[in-house]
Design a protein around this motif. Structure first.
Motif, short mmCIF file in Angstrom:
data_model
loop_
_atom_site.label_atom_id
_atom_site.label_comp_id
_atom_site.label_asym_id
_atom_site.label_seq_id
_atom_site.Cartn_x
_atom_site.Cartn_y
_atom_site.Cartn_z
N ARG A 56 2.06 1.72 -15.72
CA ARG A 56 1.64 0.02 -16.61
C ARG A 56 2.11 -0.53 -15.16
NH1 ARG A 56 3.31 1.70 -20.86
NH2 ARG A 56 5.84 1.25 -19.91
N GLU A 57 2.70 0.15 -14.21
CA GLU A 57 3.15 -0.56 -13.54
C GLU A 57 2.45 -0.75 -12.67
OE1 GLU A 57 7.53 0.59 -12.48
OE2 GLU A 57 8.24 0.64 -14.23
N LEU A 58 1.81 -0.13 -11.99
CA LEU A 58 0.58 0.25 -11.16
C LEU A 58 -0.59 -0.86 -11.40
CD1 LEU A 58 -0.23 4.19 -9.70
CD2 LEU A 58 0.46 1.95 -8.36
N TRP A 59 -0.71 -1.13 -12.84
CA TRP A 59 -2.04 -2.02 -12.81
C TRP A 59 -1.21 -3.54 -12.97
CZ3 TRP A 59 -6.35 -2.78 -13.21
CH2 TRP A 59 -7.10 -4.53 -13.31
N ASP A 60 -0.16 -3.61 -14.00
CA ASP A 60 0.74 -4.62 -14.25
C ASP A 60 1.91 -5.51 -12.53
OD1 ASP A 60 0.56 -4.23 -16.76
OD2 ASP A 60 2.89 -4.08 -17.07
N ASP A 61 2.08 -4.59 -11.21
CA ASP A 61 2.25 -5.32 -10.29
C ASP A 61 1.32 -5.19 -8.77
OD1 ASP A 61 4.82 -5.58 -11.81
OD2 ASP A 61 5.83 -3.71 -10.92
N TYR A 62 1.23 -4.25 -9.10
CA TYR A 62 -0.62 -4.42 -7.91
C TYR A 62 -1.72 -4.41 -8.14
CZ TYR A 62 4.17 -2.90 -5.89
OH TYR A 62 6.01 -2.37 -5.48
N GLY A 63 -2.52 -3.78 -9.29
CA GLY A 63 -3.57 -4.31 -9.74
C GLY A 63 -4.40 -2.26 -9.65
N VAL A 64 -3.84 -2.28 -9.16
CA VAL A 64 -4.00 -0.59 -9.13
C VAL A 64 -4.07 0.58 -10.34
CG1 VAL A 64 -3.97 1.94 -7.79
CG2 VAL A 64 -3.43 -0.75 -6.70
N LYS A 65 -5.84 0.93 -10.35
CA LYS A 65 -5.74 1.37 -11.57
C LYS A 65 -5.69 2.39 -11.17
CE LYS A 65 -9.12 2.58 -15.96
NZ LYS A 65 -10.68 1.73 -16.27
N TYR A 66 -5.35 3.43 -12.14
CA TYR A 66 -4.69 4.92 -11.50
C TYR A 66 -5.86 6.01 -12.44
CZ TYR A 66 -2.60 9.60 -10.65
OH TYR A 66 -2.32 10.41 -9.97
N PRO A 67 -6.72 7.09 -12.31
CA PRO A 67 -6.61 7.06 -10.88
C PRO A 67 -7.63 6.61 -9.98
CG PRO A 67 -7.28 9.10 -12.16
CD PRO A 67 -6.69 7.78 -12.44
N ASP A 68 -8.46 5.42 -10.39
CA ASP A 68 -9.51 5.26 -9.47
C ASP A 68 -9.70 4.49 -8.24
OD1 ASP A 68 -11.24 5.48 -12.10
OD2 ASP A 68 -11.07 3.68 -13.39
N ASP A 69 -8.71 3.77 -8.90
CA ASP A 69 -8.15 2.99 -7.50
C ASP A 69 -7.47 3.83 -6.20
OD1 ASP A 69 -9.87 1.04 -8.01
OD2 ASP A 69 -8.46 -0.05 -9.06
N GLU A 95 0.99 -1.40 0.18
CA GLU A 95 0.13 0.00 0.03
C GLU A 95 0.61 1.36 -0.48
OE1 GLU A 95 -4.03 -1.30 2.33
OE2 GLU A 95 -2.07 -1.29 3.64
N MET A 96 1.79 1.13 0.30
CA MET A 96 2.69 2.88 0.84
C MET A 96 3.32 2.52 -1.07
SD MET A 96 4.44 4.54 2.25
CE MET A 96 5.80 5.35 3.59
N THR A 97 4.35 1.82 -0.87
CA THR A 97 4.91 1.15 -2.67
C THR A 97 3.24 2.19 -3.40
OG1 THR A 97 5.96 0.02 -1.78
CG2 THR A 97 5.40 0.14 -4.43
N VAL A 98 2.37 1.75 -3.32
CA VAL A 98 1.29 2.11 -4.41
C VAL A 98 1.22 3.86 -3.87
CG1 VAL A 98 -1.10 2.26 -4.70
CG2 VAL A 98 -0.18 0.23 -4.34
N MET A 99 1.08 4.51 -2.94
CA MET A 99 1.15 5.63 -2.56
C MET A 99 1.90 6.01 -2.93
SD MET A 99 -0.31 5.50 1.48
CE MET A 99 -1.84 4.44 2.15
N VAL A 100 3.34 5.61 -3.02
CA VAL A 100 4.47 6.63 -3.82
C VAL A 100 4.55 6.49 -4.93
CG1 VAL A 100 7.11 6.83 -3.36
CG2 VAL A 100 6.04 6.10 -1.27
N TYR A 101 4.00 5.87 -5.66
CA TYR A 101 3.54 5.49 -7.21
C TYR A 101 2.48 6.55 -7.70
CZ TYR A 101 5.48 1.19 -8.55
OH TYR A 101 7.00 0.54 -9.43
N CYS A 102 1.45 7.04 -6.38
CA CYS A 102 -0.03 7.74 -7.17
C CYS A 102 0.99 8.90 -6.86
CB CYS A 102 -1.33 7.31 -6.37
SG CYS A 102 -1.49 5.74 -6.67
N GLY A 103 1.60 9.47 -5.68
CA GLY A 103 2.15 10.88 -5.52
C GLY A 103 3.33 11.18 -6.55
N ILE A 104 4.33 10.30 -7.05
CA ILE A 104 4.97 10.61 -8.51
C ILE A 104 3.91 11.42 -9.52
CG2 ILE A 104 6.72 10.01 -9.58
CD1 ILE A 104 7.41 8.34 -7.43
#
Length: 110
Positions: A31-44, A6-15
């Motif tokens: 692309r890395e957010l989706w591939d590695d963590y299954g998070v769709k930016y900015p929805d998730d 979760e912390m890594t995803v927050m850092v990605y989103c901040g960048i």
């Protein structure tokens, strides 16, 4: 409670949010957010759990609590006195509901 992922995803989103003028970096990170963590930016995209602001008497730390949907303030002195360690997970934030008072931040099981 905040896990390392979760912390890594927050850092990605901040960048991503801080580099709108660099579409190449933004596209790669999205692309890395989706591939590695299954998070769709900015929805998730989660809110960053921590931010620091300058106030009249120095810096103040704010921690986002999902259950409350807002940031809670914690003084620098209380933060330094807590067993908070950014290198350990999960982070556990204990607080009084609806009071804007953080009791403790620790890296231990809830």
């Amino acid at each position: 409670s905040i896990s390392e992922d979760e912390m890594t995803v927050m850092v990605y989103c901040g960048i991503i949010s801080s580099t709108p003028d660099r579409p190449d970096i933004t596209a790669t990170l999205i692309r890395e957010l989706w591939d590695d963590y299954g998070v769709k930016y900015p929805d998730d995209a989660p809110a960053p759990y921590h931010k620091r602001e300058w106030r009249l008497f120095g810096e103040t730390d704010f921690f986002y609590l999902d259950a409350e949907g807002e940031y809670y303030e914690m003084s620098e002195l209380r933060l330094r006195a807590s067993p908070y360690n950014l290198a350990s997970f999960p982070l556990v934030i204990k607080y009084l509901r609806h009071s804007k008072i953080i009791l403790r931040i620790a890296n231990e099981a809830a």
